[in-house]
Scaffold this motif. Structure first.
Motif, short mmCIF file in Angstrom:
data_model
loop_
_atom_site.label_atom_id
_atom_site.label_comp_id
_atom_site.label_asym_id
_atom_site.label_seq_id
_atom_site.Cartn_x
_atom_site.Cartn_y
_atom_site.Cartn_z
N PRO A 107 0.83 -1.21 0.00
CA PRO A 107 0.00 0.00 0.00
C PRO A 107 0.86 1.26 0.00
CG PRO A 107 -0.67 -1.50 1.76
CD PRO A 107 0.61 -2.03 1.19
N ILE A 108 0.44 2.24 -0.79
CA ILE A 108 1.09 3.55 -0.84
C ILE A 108 0.00 4.61 -0.87
CG2 ILE A 108 3.19 2.72 -2.00
CD1 ILE A 108 2.00 3.86 -4.63
N SER A 109 0.38 5.86 -0.82
CA SER A 109 -0.62 6.92 -0.93
C SER A 109 -0.51 7.57 -2.31
CB SER A 109 -0.43 7.96 0.18
OG SER A 109 0.80 8.61 0.03
N PHE A 110 -1.65 7.96 -2.82
CA PHE A 110 -1.74 8.70 -4.07
C PHE A 110 -2.90 9.68 -3.89
CE2 PHE A 110 -2.82 9.71 -8.41
CZ PHE A 110 -1.60 9.73 -9.06
N ASP A 111 -2.65 10.94 -4.14
CA ASP A 111 -3.61 12.00 -3.87
C ASP A 111 -5.01 11.67 -4.37
OD1 ASP A 111 -4.27 14.51 -2.80
OD2 ASP A 111 -4.09 15.46 -4.77
N ARG A 112 -5.97 11.68 -3.46
CA ARG A 112 -7.40 11.50 -3.70
C ARG A 112 -7.80 10.10 -4.16
NH1 ARG A 112 -6.92 15.58 -7.44
NH2 ARG A 112 -8.48 14.56 -8.73
N ALA A 113 -6.87 9.18 -4.33
CA ALA A 113 -7.21 7.82 -4.77
C ALA A 113 -7.93 7.07 -3.64
CB ALA A 113 -5.97 7.05 -5.19
N ASP A 114 -8.84 6.17 -4.03
CA ASP A 114 -9.50 5.30 -3.06
C ASP A 114 -8.49 4.34 -2.44
OD1 ASP A 114 -12.03 6.44 -3.51
OD2 ASP A 114 -12.36 5.12 -5.23
N GLU A 115 -7.56 3.89 -3.25
CA GLU A 115 -6.45 3.06 -2.78
C GLU A 115 -5.36 3.06 -3.84
OE1 GLU A 115 -7.46 -1.10 -2.18
OE2 GLU A 115 -8.85 -1.04 -3.87
N ALA A 116 -4.15 2.73 -3.39
CA ALA A 116 -3.00 2.69 -4.31
C ALA A 116 -1.99 1.68 -3.78
CB ALA A 116 -2.36 4.07 -4.43
N PHE A 117 -1.28 1.05 -4.73
CA PHE A 117 -0.29 0.03 -4.37
C PHE A 117 0.93 0.15 -5.27
CE2 PHE A 117 -4.30 -1.82 -3.05
CZ PHE A 117 -3.99 -2.33 -1.80
N LEU A 118 2.07 -0.24 -4.73
CA LEU A 118 3.31 -0.36 -5.50
C LEU A 118 3.61 -1.84 -5.67
CD1 LEU A 118 5.87 0.86 -6.79
CD2 LEU A 118 6.92 0.77 -4.52
N PHE A 119 3.94 -2.24 -6.88
CA PHE A 119 4.26 -3.63 -7.20
C PHE A 119 5.55 -3.61 -8.02
CE2 PHE A 119 3.67 -7.49 -9.88
CZ PHE A 119 3.60 -8.42 -8.86
N LEU A 120 6.54 -4.38 -7.60
CA LEU A 120 7.85 -4.38 -8.26
C LEU A 120 8.09 -5.70 -8.98
CD1 LEU A 120 9.95 -2.83 -5.37
CD2 LEU A 120 9.08 -1.67 -7.40
N VAL A 121 8.69 -5.59 -10.16
CA VAL A 121 9.04 -6.76 -10.96
C VAL A 121 10.49 -6.60 -11.40
CG1 VAL A 121 8.55 -8.07 -13.06
CG2 VAL A 121 6.67 -6.98 -11.82
N ARG A 122 11.26 -7.66 -11.24
CA ARG A 122 12.66 -7.67 -11.71
C ARG A 122 12.83 -8.90 -12.58
NH1 ARG A 122 17.51 -10.15 -10.84
NH2 ARG A 122 19.35 -8.85 -11.02
N HIS A 123 13.46 -8.70 -13.73
CA HIS A 123 13.74 -9.82 -14.62
C HIS A 123 15.03 -9.53 -15.39
CE1 HIS A 123 12.61 -8.02 -18.57
NE2 HIS A 123 11.97 -7.20 -17.78
N ILE A 124 15.54 -10.54 -16.06
CA ILE A 124 16.76 -10.40 -16.85
C ILE A 124 16.40 -10.34 -18.33
CG2 ILE A 124 19.02 -11.39 -17.40
CD1 ILE A 124 18.75 -10.69 -14.44
N SER A 125 16.80 -9.26 -18.98
CA SER A 125 16.61 -9.11 -20.42
C SER A 125 17.86 -9.62 -21.12
CB SER A 125 16.38 -7.64 -20.76
OG SER A 125 16.52 -7.42 -22.15
#
Length: 143
Positions: free
Chosen positions: A76-94
């Motif tokens: 969970p993160i904050s984002f102005d006026r949003a009902d909810e917000a999330f950060l999701f991270l992905v790491r891969h090898i190109s």
């Protein structure tokens, strides 16, 4: 002001360029490295979907296309006026670039979902993350 769908871009970080219908891209004179970019997209939650279930479906698609990425979140993160917000991270090898990171910020306003995705070589993350954070702070959703 620039727009991508319902996203309103109020601030462009120094050294970044607006791309119509996409988002922003880091400008660089070094053609041997991949530029960071931020893609802005949007969707609508279907039926009984929640933002978490939406992110879980997206994670399955990412796993399918990238093989065995490392994933973290959603957090969970904050984002102005949003009902909810999330950060999701992905790491891969190109194969061409090496380790890549995708920092996906999901925001929900009622049934509308916005996704801002920073894509960057992992080695450049610490340099571009402050620009991404500043860009997100001034990014607005206009519905």
């Amino acid at each position: 002001m620039k727009k991508v769908g319902h996203w309103q871009i109020k601030m462009l970080p120094k050294g970044w360029t607006y791309i119509v219908g996409f988002g922003i891209c880091q400008s660089t004179s070094d053609s041997s490295r991949s530029n960071a970019n931020v893609c802005l997209r949007e969707d609508v939650l279907e039926g009984e979907d929640t933002l978490i279930s939406y992110i879980e479906k997206q994670a399955k698609l990412v796993k399918y296309y990238l093989g065995s990425p490392a994933m973290a979140g959603p957090q969970p993160i904050s984002f102005d006026r949003a009902d909810e917000a999330f950060l999701f991270l992905v790491r891969h090898i190109s194969d061409k670039i090496g380790p890549m990171v995708h920092a996906q910020t999901y925001v929900r306003f009622n049934r509308w979902v916005g996704v801002a995705t920073l894509t960057t070589p992992e080695a450049a993350l610490s340099a571009v993350r402050p620009d991404y954070d500043a860009f997100l702070r001034d990014l607005e959703v206009v519905l």
